[in-house]
Write an enzyme that holds these catalytic residues in place. Sequence first.
Site, PDB file in Angstrom:
ATOM      1  N   SER A 118      20.606  22.679  63.281  1.00  0.00           N
ATOM      2  CA  SER A 118      21.912  23.324  63.232  1.00  0.00           C
ATOM      3  C   SER A 118      22.073  24.219  62.010  1.00  0.00           C
ATOM      4  O   SER A 118      23.115  24.849  61.847  1.00  0.00           O
ATOM      5  CB  SER A 118      23.022  22.256  63.234  1.00  0.00           C
ATOM      6  OG  SER A 118      22.801  21.307  62.205  1.00  0.00           O
TER       7      SER A 118
ATOM      8  N   GLU B 218      22.963  28.532  70.765  1.00  0.00           N
ATOM      9  CA  GLU B 218      22.512  29.583  69.858  1.00  0.00           C
ATOM     10  C   GLU B 218      20.987  29.675  69.947  1.00  0.00           C
ATOM     11  O   GLU B 218      20.300  28.656  69.857  1.00  0.00           O
ATOM     12  CB  GLU B 218      22.896  29.276  68.407  1.00  0.00           C
ATOM     13  CG  GLU B 218      24.363  29.453  68.089  1.00  0.00           C
ATOM     14  CD  GLU B 218      24.675  29.138  66.634  1.00  0.00           C
ATOM     15  OE1 GLU B 218      25.474  29.883  66.044  1.00  0.00           O
ATOM     16  OE2 GLU B 218      24.145  28.152  66.096  1.00  0.00           O
TER      17      GLU B 218
ATOM     18  N   ASN C 208      27.881  27.208  62.649  1.00  0.00           N
ATOM     19  CA  ASN C 208      27.980  26.306  61.502  1.00  0.00           C
ATOM     20  C   ASN C 208      28.154  27.038  60.185  1.00  0.00           C
ATOM     21  O   ASN C 208      28.677  26.461  59.224  1.00  0.00           O
ATOM     22  CB  ASN C 208      26.769  25.380  61.446  1.00  0.00           C
ATOM     23  CG  ASN C 208      26.899  24.227  62.422  1.00  0.00           C
ATOM     24  OD1 ASN C 208      27.997  23.784  62.718  1.00  0.00           O
ATOM     25  ND2 ASN C 208      25.788  23.741  62.938  1.00  0.00           N
TER      26      ASN C 208
END
Length: 289
Positions: free
Chosen positions: A117, A150, A188
């Site tokens: 992430s 993503e 993020n």
Amino acid sequence: MQKIAVIGAGQMGSGIAQTIAQHGMQVLLSDVDLSVAEKAKAGIDKALGRLVGKGKLEIAEAEAALARITPIADYAPMADAEMIIEAATEKEAIKQAIFAEAGKVLGQDAIMASNTSSIPITRMANFSPDPARFIGLHFFNPVPIMGLIEIIPGLATSSETTARTRAFAESLGKQVVEVQDEPGFVVNRILIPMLNEAVFVLGQGTASIEDIDKGCRIGLNHPMGPLELADFVGLDTCLDIVMVLYNTTGDSKYRPAPLLVKYVEAGWLGRKTGRGFYDYTGDAPVPTR
């Protein structure tokens, strides 16, 4: 693609495996201990059962999806997988070791992807056998529900790898955003500093847990307040990501909130441990401060 391997049978890995299996592909679900992978499959069985109970899935579809998932505890069966997805904890050293070992069985045309992430893809690609076939593939939790993925090509990732990965992601019914290999990527990079700032606000006594979350739910029209969301993500995961942002960029705006560090040190990691900014041991969550 017909067969995918998922390394890591935790919450994210299980969700990825369930989603792939529901879309007709075979899944090898791996963990260091076979019992962990088998327990994850049992959890997927329950999740599929809930979908059946809600009328969102036919019993035959649920049974077929579950049958496509095979728990394993080593890398050898992955030799004929067309993609290997790493979904381990957000610790770079652990991921590097996985890429090195899984790389030994990676098929000649197979893709190795990381569900990281925040950790830079180009850097991790050096631990795979072929950086041209290495890519970031970031799912969102809970994977079967969240509609976004993503895709993050590294500096050496080939255009063919990117195109095949996009096609795979879209075959799961997900929307795709392609992101440059920068710390935290897009979601993020924006979200985690916001959650971290909410912890700063709490630690400075500006407002209570309830009022911080209420203010953001109503004032920003967010479905969850930032502290509630941090508990859902896992406070250890939030800290890991903000430290990647801080250490990779060197920018002080990403420094972790002291209270976040303290909660992680205490083992108060959110929903998964029963306590974070809220206590989840009762019938309803209760603020802990």
